[in-house]
Scaffold this motif. Sequence first.
Motif, PDB file in Angstrom:
ATOM      1  N   ALA A  21       0.870  -1.387   0.046  1.00 47.60           N
ATOM      2  CA  ALA A  21      -0.141   0.013  -0.065  1.00 47.60           C
ATOM      3  C   ALA A  21       0.931   1.337   0.230  1.00 47.60           C
ATOM      4  CB  ALA A  21      -0.997  -0.037   1.107  1.00 47.60           C
ATOM      5  N   ALA A  22       1.946   1.324   0.796  1.00 48.50           N
ATOM      6  CA  ALA A  22       2.942   2.581   0.816  1.00 48.50           C
ATOM      7  C   ALA A  22       3.481   2.498  -0.457  1.00 48.50           C
ATOM      8  CB  ALA A  22       3.868   2.215   2.006  1.00 48.50           C
ATOM      9  N   ALA A  23       3.612   1.310  -1.254  1.00 49.00           N
ATOM     10  CA  ALA A  23       4.461   1.824  -2.528  1.00 49.00           C
ATOM     11  C   ALA A  23       4.154   2.855  -3.546  1.00 49.00           C
ATOM     12  CB  ALA A  23       4.610   0.372  -3.284  1.00 49.00           C
ATOM     13  N   GLY A  24       2.700   3.253  -3.461  1.00 45.21           N
ATOM     14  CA  GLY A  24       2.267   3.957  -4.213  1.00 45.21           C
ATOM     15  C   GLY A  24       2.333   5.477  -3.807  1.00 45.21           C
ATOM     16  N   TYR A  25       3.056   5.708  -2.600  1.00 47.22           N
ATOM     17  CA  TYR A  25       3.444   7.086  -2.347  1.00 47.22           C
ATOM     18  C   TYR A  25       4.753   7.708  -2.041  1.00 47.22           C
ATOM     19  CZ  TYR A  25      -1.495   6.245  -0.330  1.00 47.22           C
ATOM     20  OH  TYR A  25      -2.939   6.091  -0.393  1.00 47.22           O
ATOM     21  N   GLY A  26       4.984   8.779  -1.832  1.00 50.43           N
ATOM     22  CA  GLY A  26       6.348   9.558  -1.890  1.00 50.43           C
ATOM     23  C   GLY A  26       6.585   9.741  -0.318  1.00 50.43           C
ATOM     24  N   ALA A  27       7.814  10.336   0.021  1.00 49.09           N
ATOM     25  CA  ALA A  27       7.975  10.870   1.319  1.00 49.09           C
ATOM     26  C   ALA A  27       9.020  11.994   1.210  1.00 49.09           C
ATOM     27  CB  ALA A  27       8.640   9.533   2.043  1.00 49.09           C
ATOM     28  N   VAL A  28       9.055  12.805   2.287  1.00 45.13           N
ATOM     29  CA  VAL A  28      10.005  14.022   2.476  1.00 45.13           C
ATOM     30  C   VAL A  28      10.720  13.674   3.766  1.00 45.13           C
ATOM     31  CG1 VAL A  28      10.143  16.353   2.918  1.00 45.13           C
ATOM     32  CG2 VAL A  28       8.799  15.668   1.327  1.00 45.13           C
ATOM     33  N   ALA A  29      11.896  13.891   3.766  1.00 42.00           N
ATOM     34  CA  ALA A  29      12.703  13.591   5.046  1.00 42.00           C
ATOM     35  C   ALA A  29      14.088  14.908   4.832  1.00 42.00           C
ATOM     36  CB  ALA A  29      13.438  12.623   4.981  1.00 42.00           C
ATOM     37  N   GLY A  30      14.561  15.439   6.039  1.00 35.32           N
ATOM     38  CA  GLY A  30      15.671  16.072   6.235  1.00 35.32           C
ATOM     39  C   GLY A  30      16.173  16.530   7.377  1.00 35.32           C
ATOM     40  N   THR A  31      17.171  17.436   7.377  1.00 33.97           N
ATOM     41  CA  THR A  31      17.647  17.752   8.639  1.00 33.97           C
ATOM     42  C   THR A  31      17.835  19.391   8.652  1.00 33.97           C
ATOM     43  OG1 THR A  31      18.997  15.809   8.629  1.00 33.97           O
ATOM     44  CG2 THR A  31      19.790  17.483  10.133  1.00 33.97           C
ATOM     45  N   VAL A  32      17.608  19.840   9.642  1.00 32.74           N
ATOM     46  CA  VAL A  32      17.690  21.365   9.928  1.00 32.74           C
ATOM     47  C   VAL A  32      18.485  21.563  10.832  1.00 32.74           C
ATOM     48  CG1 VAL A  32      16.468  23.520  10.397  1.00 32.74           C
ATOM     49  CG2 VAL A  32      14.945  21.456   9.602  1.00 32.74           C
ATOM     50  N   ARG A  33      19.553  22.473  10.374  1.00 26.67           N
ATOM     51  CA  ARG A  33      20.839  22.614  11.041  1.00 26.67           C
ATOM     52  C   ARG A  33      21.284  24.139  11.029  1.00 26.67           C
ATOM     53  NH1 ARG A  33      23.253  18.051  11.925  1.00 26.67           N
ATOM     54  NH2 ARG A  33      23.075  16.336  10.682  1.00 26.67           N
ATOM     55  N   GLU A  34      21.889  24.483  12.063  1.00 27.47           N
ATOM     56  CA  GLU A  34      22.513  25.814  12.100  1.00 27.47           C
ATOM     57  C   GLU A  34      23.629  25.838  11.111  1.00 27.47           C
ATOM     58  OE1 GLU A  34      23.004  27.824  16.130  1.00 27.47           O
ATOM     59  OE2 GLU A  34      22.221  26.202  16.915  1.00 27.47           O
ATOM     60  N   GLY A  35      24.172  27.093  11.079  1.00 26.89           N
ATOM     61  CA  GLY A  35      25.298  27.371  10.296  1.00 26.89           C
ATOM     62  C   GLY A  35      26.855  26.561  10.732  1.00 26.89           C
ATOM     63  N   ASN A  36      26.689  26.312  12.088  1.00 27.17           N
ATOM     64  CA  ASN A  36      27.808  25.597  12.363  1.00 27.17           C
ATOM     65  C   ASN A  36      27.601  24.061  12.419  1.00 27.17           C
ATOM     66  OD1 ASN A  36      26.179  24.909  14.542  1.00 27.17           O
ATOM     67  ND2 ASN A  36      27.399  25.958  16.341  1.00 27.17           N
ATOM     68  N   GLY A  37      26.352  23.522  11.935  1.00 23.67           N
ATOM     69  CA  GLY A  37      26.459  22.281  11.789  1.00 23.67           C
ATOM     70  C   GLY A  37      25.567  21.671  12.780  1.00 23.67           C
ATOM     71  N   ASP A  38      25.078  22.211  13.800  1.00 20.74           N
ATOM     72  CA  ASP A  38      24.284  21.532  14.832  1.00 20.74           C
ATOM     73  C   ASP A  38      23.038  21.451  14.355  1.00 20.74           C
ATOM     74  OD1 ASP A  38      26.713  21.427  16.569  1.00 20.74           O
ATOM     75  OD2 ASP A  38      26.053  23.229  17.705  1.00 20.74           O
ATOM     76  N   GLY A  39      22.150  20.248  14.804  1.00 21.67           N
ATOM     77  CA  GLY A  39      20.814  20.166  14.570  1.00 21.67           C
ATOM     78  C   GLY A  39      20.083  20.977  15.452  1.00 21.67           C
ATOM     79  N   ILE A  40      19.001  21.740  14.657  1.00 19.55           N
ATOM     80  CA  ILE A  40      18.007  22.692  15.524  1.00 19.55           C
ATOM     81  C   ILE A  40      16.901  21.813  15.939  1.00 19.55           C
ATOM     82  CG2 ILE A  40      16.924  24.843  15.464  1.00 19.55           C
ATOM     83  CD1 ILE A  40      18.769  25.690  13.222  1.00 19.55           C
ATOM     84  N   PRO A  41      16.730  21.676  17.249  1.00 18.67           N
ATOM     85  CA  PRO A  41      15.528  20.806  17.561  1.00 18.67           C
ATOM     86  C   PRO A  41      14.308  21.617  18.002  1.00 18.67           C
ATOM     87  CG  PRO A  41      16.794  21.499  19.613  1.00 18.67           C
ATOM     88  CD  PRO A  41      17.541  21.822  18.341  1.00 18.67           C
ATOM     89  N   ASP A  42      13.110  21.249  17.662  1.00 20.58           N
ATOM     90  CA  ASP A  42      11.813  21.810  18.172  1.00 20.58           C
ATOM     91  C   ASP A  42      11.757  22.844  16.993  1.00 20.58           C
ATOM     92  OD1 ASP A  42      11.330  20.094  20.328  1.00 20.58           O
ATOM     93  OD2 ASP A  42      12.605  21.583  21.525  1.00 20.58           O
ATOM     94  N   THR A  43      12.036  22.511  15.755  1.00 15.96           N
ATOM     95  CA  THR A  43      11.831  23.413  14.698  1.00 15.96           C
ATOM     96  C   THR A  43      10.356  23.017  13.893  1.00 15.96           C
ATOM     97  OG1 THR A  43      13.986  23.841  14.244  1.00 15.96           O
ATOM     98  CG2 THR A  43      12.714  24.167  12.627  1.00 15.96           C
TER      99      THR A  43
END
Length: 124
Positions: A21-43
């Motif tokens: 069933a899931a094969a007919g769909y797509g997805a989005v994923a990613g990482t949100v980071r600061e300029g220094n490379g640290d991940g930004i939580p609760d965005t």
Amino acid sequence: MRITVVSLLALVCSAGAYAQAAAGYGAVAGTVREGNGDGIPDTTVILSNESMGFQRAMTTTDEGIFTASGLTPGPGYSLKVSRQGFTDWQLKSFDISIGRTLNFRISLQNEGMDQEGPPAVLAL
């Protein structure tokens, strides 16, 4: 023992049906980071498609990661990323394809700072 085998078989069969069933769909994923490379939580990450009447709000993990699966393929998707103390980031009018995950690497800048380099990279 027999109940365990039957239960295991039912679980395997239902997982296969879900995958089909899931094969007919797509997805989005990613990482949100600061300029220094640290991940930004609760965005806040908002994925929308106005023509489909679709909107999904997500919050990044402690590492700045977000995911959205089970998306109806088609054009006209938008992604908006915002966090207090940082400049907003937005991408308009991209396509979701069947069986593909769009991976975003988004860099947010502190408010009032000059932008250095590209704000995001899209990897297919």
